[in-house]
Design an enzyme around this catalytic site. Structure first.
Site, PDB file in Angstrom:
ATOM      1  CG  ASP A  56      49.804  37.746  38.417  1.00 32.39           C
ATOM      2  OD1 ASP A  56      49.676  37.319  37.255  1.00 32.39           O
ATOM      3  OD2 ASP A  56      49.411  37.129  39.417  1.00 32.39           O
TER       4      ASP A  56
ATOM      5  CG  ASP B  58      48.732  36.390  43.404  1.00 34.07           C
ATOM      6  OD1 ASP B  58      49.423  35.894  42.484  1.00 34.07           O
ATOM      7  OD2 ASP B  58      47.497  36.489  43.337  1.00 34.07           O
TER       8      ASP B  58
ATOM      9  CG  ASP C 123      53.717  35.771  40.634  1.00 34.98           C
ATOM     10  OD1 ASP C 123      53.865  35.722  39.396  1.00 34.98           O
ATOM     11  OD2 ASP C 123      52.603  35.804  41.183  1.00 34.98           O
TER      12      ASP C 123
END
Length: 909
Positions: free
Chosen positions: A330, A615, A619
Site C-alpha cells: 500500500d 492498514d 486490505d
C-alpha cells in the site's frame, strides 16, 4: 440500502425518521430487529483449539507414534530403556506444544492491546434531544452529530454539512481527504458518493449531521470484513515444508523398521526380537530434537524481528516472510508518512522549494500575503497541550508554512465562506494590521476566474490571457508530479465594502503539496531490488499521485511504466491479468478490496510467494489470502491486524526489508541445524545394523541415543538456529516456491558424508575398547558387564566428540569454518560447553552412569575420538574447497562476523 441520489427529505422518509431522530421506544425496537452496530470479529480459533493444534500437526503425530512404539517395546522387552525414551518423547511434545502456544498467545495479547477501531460513544438525536450513547446501540434511522476528528460509527446519509472533509484512507487508501455535502450525489460507488459518510472513516475537517442507514455487518466496512472471513488462509511455506519433512521422516523410519524386521526374520531371530529390533530402528530414526529446535529457532527470530519493529503473530510467518518473492505494498502510511507537506511553490515565475522562504527573508517579505493566507484561511485547531494541531492534514501543513509571516497572530477572523464541492474554494475575512483583507484558497480553475491581477517579482500586474495560460500550464506540471495544487488569492476590502470572493482578487501564487515518502523507503526499495524481490504498489489513490510517489522512491524508473487502474483490472480476464503481471514495472491505482485479493491470487498462481502490506479495512481480504499478511500497528485497523501474520509496530516499509532479512536467515539456519541433527542419525543407525549383520553386542543403547538427540545435540543445534544473517543474504534472489527445505544435497552431506565418518569413529571406539580387553567375536556380554558398559560409553562419547566438530562445519555449506570468529555467535560456544559438560556428566558421574548405562573412560578413548574428529574436519574442508571451485571460482564473501567466507547460492547445504 442505497440513499444516493435521494434528497435529504426523501432519505429521512425512506428510513421513517426525522431531523429530531427516533423516539427512544422506536430505537429500542429497531435495535432488537437489526441487532447491535458491531462488525463481527473474524472467526478466531478458540484458546483450547489453538492449544490442541500444537499437539496434533503431523510431526507431533509422528512423535506420538514413536512414543507409543517405545512403550509397546518396553512391554514385550523390558529393561532396554524404551519406557524412558517414550516418556522423553512425550515430554518433548508437551514442552514444544506449550512453548509454541505461549509464543502465539503473547503475540495475540499484543494485537489485542492495539485494538481501537470504531468509536465507543457517539452524539445522537433521540426524540429531539441530543444524547451520548454507546456506538453499538445505533440503529438505522438514528440522526448522529459529528465534529472534526470524530470517527464515523455507521454508514450515514449527510443531512447538514459545514466544511466537511472525510479521511477515506482506511477504506480505499486515498491519502487526500474528500469533501462531503448534503446535496444528492450521482456516484455509483458508496465510497465516492459525496453525500455519504461510511463507517470506519473519520472527519478530517468540518461538522456534520447525518442519518444512519446501515449498521454492523450491513455497512461497507462489514462487507469487507465478511469478504475477509471468506478468504482462505494460506499455509506458510515453512508449514508445508515441515509437513513434507514429517512424511519423509515417517516413511524413512517405517521403511528401515520393516527392512530390519525382514532382516531379523531372514536371520531366524524370534518374532518378538525382530519386532523389538524394528521398533528400535523406527524410534532411533525419528529426530526427536528437530521439533523443539525449529520452534526455538523461530522464537528467537521473532524476538530479533520485534527489536526491528515487526511483531510476528504466528511462528512459521518468520520464515515465510524471508521466502517472499513479491511484496504488494500500500502507499499511504507505509511508503509515505501519511501527512501532507508543502513540496513546491510557484511565486511569480519562480518554482521554489519551501525552504527558500526560510533561507531568503526578502522573498518571504515580498510574498507575505500568500503566507498570511496560508496562516489564516483554514479550520485547523491548535493543540494547547503542545501536541499536533487537529484538522485537515493539508491545512495543517499550509498553516505551519504560513506562520513564517510576521504579524499573522495579530489578525482576527471576522467571517468565513466555507469550502464546498461546488465552489471548490474557501474564503475568510480577516482584520489584519494592513486593514480588512479577504483571503481565498482553492482549486485554480475556480480561483482564477475571480482574479484580476497577479502578484509577481515586479509587484502586482494585471492578469491577461497569456498569464492565465501560463498559470494553467504550471498547475498541470505540478499536478503531473503527483502534487495537490492550490491557488491562493486575496483582496483588500475597503471600509464598508462588501466582502466577496468571486471578483476583484489578486492571485498570490500556487502551492503544491504531497504526502512525502518515508526517508528510509528508497533505500529499502533498492535492497529489495538487489534481493530479487519485486515490489508492486497497490493503492486506492489517484494514478498520477501513485506514479509520482513510485518515481520518487525509485520503485519506477522506466520512462513510460504501466499504471493499471481498478477499471482496467476489472476488464481483464484471469489469463490476461497473469500475463499483464509479467510487465517489468507496474503500479496499481484506484484498486478495490476484491481486486487487491484478485491480484494476490494471480501472483500465487504464477508461483510467487506473496507478501501484502496494508492498514485499512480494504486490505484485510488480501492480507489473509497472501502467503504473508503484514498489517500496520500504528495506523492499521483492527480488521487488518486480525487478518495479518506480521504487524509492523512503526508502520515503516523499511522494517519489512529488515524482517525479510531475518526470515531468509531463519531458512538458512534451519538447513544448518537439519544437517547437524540428521548427521547423528547414521552413527545411531549403524550400531543396530552391525548388531544384526555381524552378531556383535549392540554398540549403542536406546537410552544413549536419547542422550544425543535430546541432550548433547540440543543447544549446539539451537546455536546454529541463532546464527546472524549473512550480509550476502539480501543479494541473492528469493528461493523458488518449489524449492525444498530438505534437499538431496543436504541429505547426501549429512547421511553419506558426515554421518558415515561419525559412524566409523563410533564403531572404531566401540570395537577398540573390546579389543584392548581381549574380547573375541561371538563372545557373549551381559548388558551389565563393565566391559560392555565401557564399550557403549566409548561409542556414545565418539559420537558427541564428532558432533562438537560438526557444529562448526555446519555453519556454512561452502565457507571454511576458519572464516568464522569464535565470538560471532556466543550461543555456539555456550552450546559446545553444554555438550562437553553433559557427556562428561554422563560418563563420570553416578547419576549419569545409572540413567544412561555408562562407565568411566580412559584418555586413550578421548584421544582416538579427537583424531577421528580432526580427520572429519579436514575432509569436509577439502570438500568445501572443491565446492567453491566447482561453483565458478567465486571469491570469498563476508560472513556475519566480518571474516571472509564463500558465497552461498542459498540452495543446498
Amino acid at each position: 440500502m442505497r440513499l444516493s441520489p435521494l434528497s435529504v427529505d426523501e432519505a429521512l422518509a425512506s428510513l421513517r425518521t426525522g431531523r429530531d431522530g427516533l423516539a427512544p421506544a422506536e430505537a429500542a425496537r429497531r435495535l432488537a430487529e437489526f441487532g447491535p452496530n458491531r462488525v463481527e470479529e473474524l472467526a478466531r480459533e478458540s484458546l483450547l483449539a489453538g492449544f490442541a493444534r500444537q499437539f496434533s500437526h503431523f510431526f507431533a503425530i509422528v512423535l506420538w507414534v514413536g512414543a507409543a512404539l517405545a512403550f509397546l517395546a518396553e512391554r514385550y522387552g523390558p529393561g532396554q530403556g524404551m519406557s524412558t525414551l517414550g516418556v522423553a518423547i512425550v515430554g518433548v511434545i508437551l514442552v514444544n506444544g506449550v512453548f509454541s502456544f505461549w509464543q502465539e498467545y503473547k503475540a495475540e495479547r499484543a494485537v489485542a492491546a492495539l485494538r481501537r477501531l470504531l468509536p465507543q460513544t457517539v452524539q445522537v438525536m433521540r426524540g429531539g434531544a441530543l444524547e451520548q450513547i454507546v456506538a453499538v446501540d445505533l440503529v438505522p434511522g438514528d440522526v448522529v452529530v459529528l465534529a472534526e476528528g470524530d470517527l464515523v460509527p455507521a454508514d450515514c446519509r449527510v443531512i447538514e454539512a459545514l466544511g466537511v472533509r472525510v479521511n477515506l484512507a482506511t477504506l480505499n487508501g486515498e491519502s487526500l481527504p474528500k469533501a462531503r455535502t448534503a446535496e444528492p450525489s450521482q456516484e455509483d460507488s458508496p465510497v465516492l458518493a459525496r453525500d455519504l459518510l461510511l463507517a470506519g472513516t473519520s472527519l478530517a475537517a468540518g461538522e456534520a449531521t447525518a442519518v444512519v442507514y446501515a449498521t454492523g455487518m450491513q455497512t461497507e466496512f462489514g462487507h469487507i470484513a465478511r469478504l475477509t472471513q471468506a478468504a482462505g488462509e494460506a499455509p506458510s511455506p515453512l508449514r508445508r515444508e515441515i509437513a513434507r519433512l514429517s512424511w519423509l521422516v515417517a516413511f524413512l523410519a517405517m521403511g528401515l523398521g520393516v527392512a530390519f524386521f525382514l532382516i531379523g526374520q531372514a536371520m531366524r531371530l524370534p518374532l518378538i526380537e525382530s519386532c523389538l529390533l524394528a521398533i528400535g530402528i523406527i524410534v532411533a530414526n525419528v529426530p526427536e530434537g528437530l521439533l523443539p529446535t525449529v520452534t526455538l529457532s523461530l522464537a528467537m527470530a521473532t524476538q530479533r524481528m520485534a527489536r526491528r519493529n515487526a511483531l510476528v503473530r504466528h511462528l512459521p510467518a518468520v520464515e515465510a516472510l524471508g521466502s517472499a518473492s513479491v511484496i504488494c505494498c500500500d502507499k499511504t502510511g507505509t511508503l509515505t508518512e501519511n501527512r501532507m507537506a508543502v513540496k513546491r511553490l510557484l511565486l511569480g515565475r519562480a518554482l521554489l522549494e519551501p525552504a527558500a522562504l526560510a533561507d531568503r527573508p526578502e522573498l518571504a517579505a515580498r510574498h507575505r500575503q500568500l503566507l498570511l493566507n496560508a496562516a489564516l484561511c483554514h479550520n485547523v485547531k491548535a493543540n494547547r497541550a503542545g501536541g499536533a494541531a487537529a484538522g485537515d492534514p493539508m491545512e495543517v501543513a499550509l498553516a505551519a508554512m504560513g506562520r513564517r509571516a510576521a504579524g499573522w497572530e495579530r489578525a482576527v477572523r471576522l467571517d468565513e465562506i466555507p469550502f464546498d464541492t461546488a465552489r471548490k474554494r474557501m474564503s475568510v475575512l480577516c482584520d489584519t494590521p494592513e486593514g480588512r483583507v479577504l483571503y481565498c484558497k482553492g482549486a485554480l480553475e475556480t480561483v482564477l476566474p475571480a482574479c484580476e491581477a497577479v502578484e509577481g517579482d515586479a509587484g502586482v500586474t494585471p492578469l491577461d490571457d497569456a498569464e492565465r495560460a501560463r498559470l494553467l500550464r504550471a498547475e498541470d506540471e505540478l499536478a503531473g508530479s503527483g502534487l495537490r495544487v492550490l491557488a491562493f488569492a486575496h483582496a483588500v476590502i475597503g471600509a464598508g465594502g462588501p466582502p466577496t470572493d468571486d471578483r476583484g482578487l489578486t492571485l498570490s501564487g500556487l502551492v503544491g503539496l504531497e504526502d512525502p515518502p518515508r526517508p528510509e523507503v528508497p533505500g529499502a526499495i533498492a535492497r529489495c531490488a538487489r534481493a530479487g524481490i519485486r515490489v508492486l504498489m497497490v493503492t486506492g489513490d489517484h494514478p498520477r499521485t501513485a506514479l509520482a510517489i513510485a518515481r520518487e522512491i525509485g520503485l519506477v524508473t522506466d520512462a513510460s511504466p504501466r499504471v493499471v487502474t481498478g477499471d482496467e483490472l476489472r476488464r481483464l480476464s484471469p489469463a490476461q491479468l497473469q500475463l499483464a503481471l509479467d510487465g517489468r514495472q507496474l503500479v496499481f491505482a484506484r484498486v478495490s478490496a476484491e481486486q487487491k485479493m484478485t491480484l494476490v491470487e494471480a501472483l500465487k498462481k504464477k508461483g510467487e510467494i506473496v507478501a501484502v502490506t496494508g492498514d485499512g479495512v480494504n486490505d484485510a481480504p488480501a492480507l489473509k489470502t497472501a502467503d504473508i499478511g503484514i498489517a500496520m500497528g500504528l495506523s492499521g485497523t483492527d480488521v487488518a491486524r486480525e487478518a495479518a501474520d506480521v504487524i509492523l509496530l512503526d508502520d515503516n516499509f523499511a522494517s519489512i526489508v529488515a524482517a525479510v532479512e531475518e526470515g531468509r536467515s531463519v531458512y538458512e539456519n534451519i538447513r544448518k541445524f537439519l544437517t547437524y541433527i540428521l548427521t547423528s542419525n547414521i552413527p545411531e543407525l549403524v550400531p543396530y545394523l552391525s548388531f544384526v549383520l555381524f552378531g556383535i553386542p549392540l554398540p549403542l543403547t536406546i537410552i544413549q541415543i536419547l542422550a544425543v538427540d535430546l541432550g548433547t545435540d540440543m543447544v549446539p543445534a539451537l546455536a546454529l538456529g541463532a546464527e546472524k544473517p549473512d550480509p550476502a543474504v539480501m543479494t541473492r534472489p528469493p528461493r523458488a516456491r518449489k524449492e525444498r527445505l530438505l534437499t538431496w544435497g543436504l541429505v547426501a552431506r549429512a547421511y553419506l558424508f558426515l554421518g558415515v565418518m561419525e559412524a566409523v569413529a563410533a564403531m572404531a571406539a566401540f570395537l577398540s575398547v573390546l579389543a584392548r580387553a581381549g574380547w573375541h567375536r561371538g563372545e557373549a556380554l551381559a548388558s551389565s558387564d563393565p566391559l560392555y558398559l565401557q564399550a557403549t560409553t566409548a561409542c556414545l562419547a565418539a559420537i558427541v566428540v564428532m558432533q562438537v566438530v560438526n557444529v562448526f562445519l555446519c555453519r556454512h555449506p561452502r565457507a571454511s569454518s576458519l572464516a568464522f570468529g569464535l565470538t560471532g555467535n556466543p550461543l555456539m560456544l555456550a552450546g559446545v560447553a553444554v555438550e562437553v559438560t553433559l557427556i562428561l556428566a554422563i560418563v563420570y558421574t553416578r547419576p549419569g552412569a545409572w540413567l544412561f548405562g555408562t562407565a568411566p573412560l580412559g584418555p586413550e578413548v578421548w584421544l582416538q575420538a579427537a583424531l577421528f574428529a580432526l580427520s572429519m574436519w579436514a575432509l569436509d574442508e577439502l570438500r568445501k574447497v572443491w565446492a567453491r571451485r566447482a561453483g565458478g571460482g567465486r571469491g570469498p564473501e563476508r560472513p556475519a562476523n566480518g571474516s571472509a567466507r564463500a558465497r552461498s547460492p542459498g540452495s543446498t547445504p
